[in-house]
Design an enzyme around this catalytic site. Structure first.
Site, PDB file in Angstrom:
ATOM      1  N   CYS B  37     124.272 -25.057  -3.373  1.00  0.00           N
ATOM      2  CA  CYS B  37     125.438 -24.756  -4.196  1.00  0.00           C
ATOM      3  C   CYS B  37     125.540 -23.279  -4.554  1.00  0.00           C
ATOM      4  O   CYS B  37     126.524 -22.852  -5.136  1.00  0.00           O
ATOM      5  CB  CYS B  37     125.411 -25.592  -5.472  1.00  0.00           C
ATOM      6  SG  CYS B  37     123.870 -25.441  -6.359  1.00  0.00           S
ATOM      7  N   CYS B 105     119.518 -29.550  -9.507  1.00  0.00           N
ATOM      8  CA  CYS B 105     119.495 -28.590 -10.620  1.00  0.00           C
ATOM      9  C   CYS B 105     118.147 -28.645 -11.340  1.00  0.00           C
ATOM     10  O   CYS B 105     117.605 -27.616 -11.745  1.00  0.00           O
ATOM     11  CB  CYS B 105     120.600 -28.898 -11.626  1.00  0.00           C
ATOM     12  SG  CYS B 105     122.239 -28.821 -10.919  1.00  0.00           S
TER      13      CYS B 105
END
Lengths: 238, 127
Positions: B37, B105
């Site tokens: 990302c 994440c």
């Protein structure tokens, strides 16, 4: 495009030979429909998107062929045509349509196509993940700090216009690098396809294969980082 | 898909945002990124007598990445270097209730902790 389709065809034959029609239990010879009872068959989860569209695992693909095959299969699987069919067929039609759409979206875009190919090949190539680009991270963090400074500054001040000018230059430089990365990716795509076309199984070919995939991985991830910061730059100084 | 309450809380009130001087004594710096990302995370620890007395982060990415690193700095404070090395991304996932698409994440936060610890170790060893 004959020689290089060989491997993919072999794989597909293997896959099909092993499967049986869910309805009449006869051995499946057809592609997505049973030859005997004409019932639609679920697309196997192991089938990769290239094979699904009858395309070789290359990075330059004929988008006309892709589109034509997509429309053909879309019609064949479309839920509208299964409204009066059995529950099984309706659910297969839904599943296949969803899979087909994802496959088409992935292969249509050259970058997504390359990312997908890397995912497919990652199992075959050990250690495809390379070290993170430390210099690029430093650069991004520094730029983000300048961006923060600019966001908090009084826009009419001299300081703000100095910052804006700096950010403009940074943006131009980064966009230049983006173009450079795209060009290098293109070159790698060509090398990958040439290697696929030759279809050699030598040690040398394997080494080159790994190198190409690693380089692609590197550029693709750096490209994502650069793209993000450019987006932030554009949104802030626009 | 909505963020969990805890993610929103960390996102709106990030704990320990900021940075230390890299060269400062006892400071370990970890900079990591997620190629999927494009998020970039910087996490720093300040160690005194083998205990992490302070931690700071700067994250440029989505809400989950910010929350993961914010939570990580909270957890790091007061831990010994050895204890800090045991923080797992799954702990973060559980605490923040992260959905499957945001697990990377938490992995990023774990990687950042590891990188900061390694940097601290390297600095100490070279003395």
């Amino acid at each position: 495009m004959n020689g290089h389709t060989h491997n993919t065809d072999d794989r597909r034959e293997l896959q099909m030979a092993r499967s049986m029609c869910w309805h009449c239990q006869s051995e499946m010879a057809g592609e997505y429909f049973c030859d005997r009872c004409v019932k639609v068959q679920p697309v196997s989860k192991d089938l990769d998107y290239f094979t699904c569209f009858g395309l070789p695992r290359r990075l330059a693909i004929d988008t006309k062929v892709l589109e034509a095959k997509f429309y053909e299969l879309s019609r064949a699987f479309h839920p509208d045509f299964y409204q009066n069919k059995s529950n099984e067929e309706r659910s297969i039609s839904l599943g296949n349509s969803a899979m087909l759409n994802t496959a088409y979206r992935t292969l249509r875009d050259p970058i997504q196509r390359a990312e997908y190919l890397l995912d497919l090949e990652a199992g075959a190539v050990k250690d495809i993940r390379t070290s993170p680009p430390a210099d690029l991270f430093e650069e991004i963090l520094e730029l983000q700090e300048t961006l923060d400074e600019f966001r908090e500054s009084d826009r009419s001040s001299e300081h703000a216009s100095t910052l804006r000018a700096k950010l403009h230059t940074d943006r131009t430089n980064l966009e230049e690098r983006q173009r450079d990365m795209e060009a290098r990716l293109q070159q790698l795509f060509v090398r990958w396809d040439a290697l696929q076309d030759r279809g050699e199984a030598t040690e040398q070919a394997r080494t080159e294969r790994t190198l190409i995939l690693k380089d692609m991985r590197d550029i693709l991830s750096n490209r994502t980082y650069v793209k993000n910061i450019v987006n932030d730059l554009v949104a802030t100084i626009a | 898909m909505a963020y969990s309450e805890k993610v929103v809380d960390h996102f709106n009130n990030p704990r320990n945002m900021g940075s230390f001087k890299k060269e400062e004594d006892g400071v370990g710096t970890g900079i990591v990124g997620a190629p999927e990302c494009g998020d970039v995370m910087k996490l720093q620890i300040k160690v005194q007598n083998d205990t992490i007395v302070d931690a700071k982060f700067k994250t440029f990415g989505c809400g989950s990445a910010i929350a993961s690193s914010s939570l990580a700095t909270e957890w790091l404070k007061g831990k010994t270097v050895e204890e800090a090395g045991k923080i797992k991304n799954t702990d973060i996932v559980q605490e923040l209730n992260l959905p499957p698409v945001k697990i990377h994440c938490s992995v990023l936060a774990e990687d950042a902790i590891k990188a900061a610890l390694a940097d601290y170790q390297k600095k100490t060893d070279s003395k």
